[in-house]
Write a protein that holds these residues in place. Structure first.
Motif, short mmCIF file in Angstrom:
data_model
loop_
_atom_site.label_atom_id
_atom_site.label_comp_id
_atom_site.label_asym_id
_atom_site.label_seq_id
_atom_site.Cartn_x
_atom_site.Cartn_y
_atom_site.Cartn_z
N SER A 11 -9.35 -2.15 10.81
CA SER A 11 -8.46 -1.99 9.67
C SER A 11 -9.13 -2.60 8.44
N GLY A 12 -8.79 -2.07 7.28
CA GLY A 12 -9.30 -2.67 6.06
C GLY A 12 -8.82 -4.10 5.89
N GLU A 13 -7.56 -4.36 6.30
CA GLU A 13 -7.00 -5.70 6.18
C GLU A 13 -7.81 -6.73 6.96
N MET A 16 -10.63 -8.50 4.98
CA MET A 16 -10.34 -9.47 3.91
C MET A 16 -10.06 -10.86 4.46
N GLN A 19 -8.11 -13.92 2.78
CA GLN A 19 -7.94 -13.61 1.36
C GLN A 19 -6.79 -12.61 1.20
N TYR A 21 -6.97 -10.05 -0.80
CA TYR A 21 -7.49 -8.77 -1.30
C TYR A 21 -9.01 -8.78 -1.13
N ILE A 23 -12.94 -8.16 0.33
CA ILE A 23 -13.76 -8.27 1.53
C ILE A 23 -14.30 -9.69 1.65
N ASP A 24 -14.14 -10.27 2.83
CA ASP A 24 -14.68 -11.60 3.13
C ASP A 24 -16.05 -11.43 3.78
N ASN A 53 -7.38 -3.05 2.54
CA ASN A 53 -7.69 -4.29 1.80
C ASN A 53 -7.94 -4.01 0.32
N ARG A 56 -3.95 1.25 -0.43
CA ARG A 56 -3.26 1.96 0.65
C ARG A 56 -2.46 3.12 0.06
N ASN A 81 -15.66 0.04 1.90
CA ASN A 81 -15.72 -0.83 3.08
C ASN A 81 -16.86 -0.42 4.01
N LYS A 160 -5.35 -8.00 14.22
CA LYS A 160 -5.14 -9.43 14.03
C LYS A 160 -4.35 -10.06 15.17
#
Length: 236
Positions: A11-13, A16, A19, A21, A23-24, A53, A56, A81, A160
């Motif tokens: 997932s994009g989430e 992150m 954070q 928002y 990218i980590d 992230n 959407r 991403n 997650k």
């Protein structure tokens, strides 16, 4: 290894981290390290990454945007991403190709099924970006579709949480985690694993889904090795 050819859905989430928002970089490198270990052991691996992230489509539509337009913006977020993930993988020593369902030849190859398979046979990771190239389809559906097209043995959905629960474990301490489920149980119970189109595609093509916690160290490798991890969704 437990599986020869796999598709990993991120997932994009997930990118992150903690954070709110974006990218980590630490998360990207952790994913890249785990993927590198799997590829080194001979696994052919493809990735579908979301864009939540950054943007959407459904939220954009709810805020008043035209739904198709919002979905196209979301597709572009998945390309961002994918390119970031490609950079992380290549810094970890993994040759990687991004294939986009929307033509943008300066930064990504076009999606070509036979070329994607050939890349994997040569030990390259392929990242599928821009969804299916069509609005109204989620990246979960993209993952199921691409898995069927490339002949993947399994779809891994890295999340997650450590599997599928009967209710939200963040809100209900008594939530129960399933070790295994059939596709029919997921559909009939309306469990929020993946959207209905994705589940139906995997069901019709007998592709199992494994839902597991992305953030456990080495969990991607454990899943690929076939260890009992997370929740396995399978044909009845």
């Amino acid at each position: 290894m437990g599986y020869q050819r796999v598709l990993l859905k991120l997932s994009g989430e997930a990118l992150m981290g903690e954070q709110g928002y974006g990218i980590d970089p630490a998360i990207v490198q952790a994913i890249a390290s785990d993927v590198a270990a799997c590829v080194a052991d001979g696994t052919q691996l493809a990735i579908v990454v979301g864009g939540g992230n950054i943007f959407r489509g459904l939220k954009g539509s709810a805020a008043g945007m035209d739904r198709a337009t919002a979905d196209y913006v979301g597709m572009l977020a998945t390309v961002m991403n994918a390119i970031t993930l490609q950079d992380g993988l290549e810094r970890a020593g993994v040759p990687t190709r991004v294939q986009s369902a929307i033509s943008m030849q300066e930064v990504a190859e076009p999606y070509i099924r036979r070329k994607a398979i050939r890349h994997m046979e040569k030990g390259r990771v392929v990242i599928f970006a821009a969804g299916t190239g069509n609005p109204f389809f989620t990246t979960d559906t993209t993952a199921a579709l691409r898995a069927a097209e490339i002949g993947a043995d399994v779809v891994f959905k890295a999340t997650k949480v450590d599997g599928v629960y009967d209710k939200d474990p963040a809100k209900h301490p008594d939530a129960r985690r399933y070790e295994s489920l059939s596709f029919l149980e997921v559909l009939s119970s309306e469990l929020e694993v993946m959207d209905g189109a994705a589940i139906a595609l995997c069901k019709d093509n007998a592709i199992p889904i494994v839902v597991f916690d992305l953030f456990g160290p080495g969990n991607i490798g454990r899943a690929v090795a076939g260890e009992p991890i997370g929740t396995r969704i399978h044909p009845a």
